[in-house]
Write a protein that holds these residues in place. Structure first.
Motif, PDB file in Angstrom:
ATOM      1  N   PRO A   1      14.491 -15.724  -9.499  1.00 54.19           N
ATOM      2  CA  PRO A   1      14.772 -14.767  -8.424  1.00 54.19           C
ATOM      3  C   PRO A   1      14.047 -13.436  -8.607  1.00 54.19           C
ATOM      4  N   PHE A   2      14.056 -12.920  -9.844  1.00 56.34           N
ATOM      5  CA  PHE A   2      13.391 -11.645 -10.090  1.00 56.34           C
ATOM      6  C   PHE A   2      11.877 -11.802  -9.944  1.00 56.34           C
ATOM      7  N   LYS A   3      11.335 -12.877 -10.484  1.00 54.15           N
ATOM      8  CA  LYS A   3       9.890 -13.111 -10.391  1.00 54.15           C
ATOM      9  C   LYS A   3       9.453 -13.212  -8.930  1.00 54.15           C
ATOM     10  N   ASP A   4      10.247 -13.899  -8.121  1.00 50.94           N
ATOM     11  CA  ASP A   4       9.920 -14.025  -6.698  1.00 50.94           C
ATOM     12  C   ASP A   4       9.951 -12.660  -6.008  1.00 50.94           C
ATOM     13  N   ARG A   5      10.944 -11.835  -6.369  1.00 46.20           N
ATOM     14  CA  ARG A   5      11.057 -10.511  -5.753  1.00 46.20           C
ATOM     15  C   ARG A   5       9.859  -9.647  -6.099  1.00 46.20           C
ATOM     16  N   VAL A   6       9.455  -9.669  -7.369  1.00 47.42           N
ATOM     17  CA  VAL A   6       8.308  -8.874  -7.792  1.00 47.42           C
ATOM     18  C   VAL A   6       7.021  -9.402  -7.157  1.00 47.42           C
ATOM     19  N   THR A   7       6.884 -10.716  -7.112  1.00 50.04           N
ATOM     20  CA  THR A   7       5.681 -11.315  -6.528  1.00 50.04           C
ATOM     21  C   THR A   7       5.522 -10.905  -5.075  1.00 50.04           C
ATOM     22  N   LYS A   8       6.588 -11.006  -4.295  1.00 45.21           N
ATOM     23  CA  LYS A   8       6.523 -10.632  -2.875  1.00 45.21           C
ATOM     24  C   LYS A   8       6.194  -9.157  -2.710  1.00 45.21           C
ATOM     25  N   ALA A   9       6.756  -8.329  -3.588  1.00 45.95           N
ATOM     26  CA  ALA A   9       6.471  -6.893  -3.505  1.00 45.95           C
ATOM     27  C   ALA A   9       5.006  -6.603  -3.821  1.00 45.95           C
ATOM     28  N   LEU A  10       4.498  -7.230  -4.876  1.00 45.47           N
ATOM     29  CA  LEU A  10       3.110  -6.996  -5.261  1.00 45.47           C
ATOM     30  C   LEU A  10       2.130  -7.482  -4.193  1.00 45.47           C
ATOM     31  N   GLN A  11       2.423  -8.620  -3.603  1.00 43.44           N
ATOM     32  CA  GLN A  11       1.489  -9.207  -2.639  1.00 43.44           C
ATOM     33  C   GLN A  11       1.413  -8.447  -1.324  1.00 43.44           C
ATOM     34  N   THR A  12       2.325  -7.517  -1.122  1.00 44.13           N
ATOM     35  CA  THR A  12       2.339  -6.748   0.132  1.00 44.13           C
ATOM     36  C   THR A  12       2.348  -5.247  -0.118  1.00 44.13           C
ATOM     37  N   LEU A  13       2.042  -4.830  -1.339  1.00 39.71           N
ATOM     38  CA  LEU A  13       2.154  -3.412  -1.678  1.00 39.71           C
ATOM     39  C   LEU A  13       1.067  -2.591  -0.990  1.00 39.71           C
ATOM     40  N   ASP A  14       1.478  -1.594  -0.243  1.00 41.94           N
ATOM     41  CA  ASP A  14       0.577  -0.714   0.496  1.00 41.94           C
ATOM     42  C   ASP A  14       0.151   0.438  -0.403  1.00 41.94           C
ATOM     43  N   LEU A  15      -1.151   0.572  -0.632  1.00 49.07           N
ATOM     44  CA  LEU A  15      -1.689   1.610  -1.513  1.00 49.07           C
ATOM     45  C   LEU A  15      -2.363   2.736  -0.733  1.00 49.07           C
ATOM     46  N   SER A  16      -2.091   2.802   0.565  1.00 51.66           N
ATOM     47  CA  SER A  16      -2.788   3.783   1.399  1.00 51.66           C
ATOM     48  C   SER A  16      -2.422   5.217   1.049  1.00 51.66           C
ATOM     49  N   THR A  17      -1.289   5.414   0.341  1.00 50.52           N
ATOM     50  CA  THR A  17      -0.922   6.777  -0.048  1.00 50.52           C
ATOM     51  C   THR A  17      -1.632   7.239  -1.318  1.00 50.52           C
ATOM     52  N   LEU A  18      -2.368   6.336  -1.965  1.00 48.30           N
ATOM     53  CA  LEU A  18      -3.212   6.779  -3.084  1.00 48.30           C
ATOM     54  C   LEU A  18      -4.272   7.733  -2.552  1.00 48.30           C
ATOM     55  N   PRO A  19      -4.488   8.871  -3.190  1.00 44.79           N
ATOM     56  CA  PRO A  19      -5.545   9.783  -2.729  1.00 44.79           C
ATOM     57  C   PRO A  19      -6.888   9.059  -2.652  1.00 44.79           C
ATOM     58  N   GLU A  20      -7.668   9.431  -1.672  1.00 44.09           N
ATOM     59  CA  GLU A  20      -8.968   8.777  -1.476  1.00 44.09           C
ATOM     60  C   GLU A  20      -9.845   8.901  -2.719  1.00 44.09           C
ATOM     61  N   ALA A  21      -9.770  10.044  -3.400  1.00 37.52           N
ATOM     62  CA  ALA A  21     -10.577  10.238  -4.603  1.00 37.52           C
ATOM     63  C   ALA A  21     -10.198   9.227  -5.676  1.00 37.52           C
ATOM     64  N   ASP A  22      -8.894   8.911  -5.792  1.00 30.35           N
ATOM     65  CA  ASP A  22      -8.446   7.924  -6.767  1.00 30.35           C
ATOM     66  C   ASP A  22      -8.944   6.532  -6.398  1.00 30.35           C
ATOM     67  N   ARG A  23      -8.921   6.215  -5.118  1.00 25.11           N
ATOM     68  CA  ARG A  23      -9.409   4.898  -4.692  1.00 25.11           C
ATOM     69  C   ARG A  23     -10.903   4.766  -4.974  1.00 25.11           C
ATOM     70  N   LYS A  24     -11.639   5.869  -4.838  1.00 26.44           N
ATOM     71  CA  LYS A  24     -13.071   5.833  -5.136  1.00 26.44           C
ATOM     72  C   LYS A  24     -13.313   5.662  -6.627  1.00 26.44           C
TER      73      LYS A  24
ATOM     74  N   ALA B   1      -6.937  -0.903   0.732  1.00 29.18           N
ATOM     75  CA  ALA B   1      -5.856   0.021   0.384  1.00 29.18           C
ATOM     76  C   ALA B   1      -4.534  -0.720   0.224  1.00 29.18           C
ATOM     77  N   ARG B   2      -4.588  -1.904  -0.366  1.00 32.72           N
ATOM     78  CA  ARG B   2      -3.358  -2.643  -0.605  1.00 32.72           C
ATOM     79  C   ARG B   2      -3.603  -3.746  -1.622  1.00 32.72           C
ATOM     80  N   PHE B   3      -2.523  -4.332  -2.108  1.00 30.65           N
ATOM     81  CA  PHE B   3      -2.607  -5.562  -2.873  1.00 30.65           C
ATOM     82  C   PHE B   3      -2.507  -6.732  -1.900  1.00 30.65           C
ATOM     83  N   VAL B   4      -3.143  -7.840  -2.255  1.00 32.35           N
ATOM     84  CA  VAL B   4      -3.059  -9.067  -1.463  1.00 32.35           C
ATOM     85  C   VAL B   4      -2.797 -10.232  -2.426  1.00 32.35           C
TER      86      VAL B   4
END
Length: 313
Positions: free
Chosen positions: A255-278, A285-288
């Protein structure tokens, strides 16, 4: 910078150092509804999830980025997420093997080893602009004035790898050398700098004659003003390599592994500063979602080069 060959780091010896030297500033789950609603028993280690990250750049660069990612993940799974930047690649593998990490980001070669010995399961990866798992490349480079103009001419010269368990810092550069008839174990003066940044700085400061360079480190060096066109000569470049998988430890409760997996596979990283993404060379801007099979090409190259994974550990 003083570098010593580190061809066979001892996992047990570096584990304690990896955890002790981990960045004390950890990402903390925000006081979000999901976090408040989660029962403590649904999170391991008294509500703490440990997330290990390979040292593919300096800690100063990685800490704020992964603190941010850890906070986003903590909000989604309802657990406090503590991020640890490992001291080296094998230290992170050993930490997961000993149950000290629930989540880990490994390089592709490190993942193949971690999957084999530490129950690591690939579930996600950084996305490209088109929403697919991103890729990067490795290369063999030198600097103007080194006298080296082809890969074959690296023979007999000093060469900086990053880490024995690094995909773009060892596996693919070794492959590029062997294609030119050079045995990387005998025909060059090999040094293992410990990280991509360290091997790049050795080359940038002409401490070695040639070395490895991947696209992510090139992006980071450009961002910090340590690279401009013409500073290096590219002698060989690899085909695209799948980026680092984000993994979960396979022996966690389902159950915990499934919860973490679903969270990681849809995690939105758009709030990371653009400089950090560069700095990280991120295309999207996300995990897939990512799968173990994506790294079969790395496994095939390990076989082609007759690399003994046990010796990397």
């Amino acid at each position: 910078m003083q570098m010593k060959p580190q061809r066979n780091p001892a996992l047990a010896a570096v584990l304690a150092a990896a955890i002790a030297a981990a960045i004390p500033q950890a990402a903390r789950a925000a006081d979000a509804p999901a976090a408040r609603a989660a029962d403590a028993k649904d999170c391991p280690n008294d509500g703490v999830v440990r997330f290990g990250v390979e040292p593919f750049d300096t800690s100063a660069k990685l800490v704020p980025i992964y603190d941010h990612i850890g906070k986003l993940l903590g909000e989604k799974i309802g657990c406090q997420v503590k991020v640890y930047i490992a001291t080296n690649y094998n230290a992170e593998i050993e930490a997961m093997r000993n149950g000290k990490l629930e989540i880990g980001e490994f390089g592709p070669l490190g993942y193949v080893l971690a999957h084999q010995v530490a129950k690591a399961q690939a579930v996600a990866a950084f996305s490209s602009k088109d929403g697919k798992p991103d890729t990067y490349w490795a290369s063999l480079v030198t600097y103007p004035g080194s006298g080296i103009k082809t890969v074959a001419e690296i023979r007999g010269h000093s060469f900086a790898f990053s880490d024995p368990a690094s995909t773009s810092g060892h596996l693919f550069p070794a492959y590029g050398l062997r294609k030119a008839g050079i045995n990387p174990d005998k025909d060059i003066k090999a040094l293992y700098a410990g990280s991509h940044t360290a091997s790049y700085e050795a080359l940038y400061n002409h401490k070695v004659d040639a070395g490895e360079l991947n696209s992510e480190q090139l992006q980071s060096a450009t961002q910090r003003g340590h690279y401009k066109d013409g500073d290096l000569i590219f002698l060989w470049k690899s085909d695209p390599i799948p980026t680092d998988p984000i993994t979960v430890r396979g022996d966690l409760s389902e159950p915990f592994k499934d919860r973490v997996t679903k969270a990681l596979q849809t995690l939105d990283l758009s709030t990371l500063p653009e400089a950090d993404r560069k700095i990280m060379g991120l295309g999207g801007a996300r995990f897939v979602p990512q799968t173990d099979a994506a790294y079969d090409g790395v496994r095939d190259l390990v076989k082609t080069l007759h690399i003994d994974l046990d010796k990397l550990s």
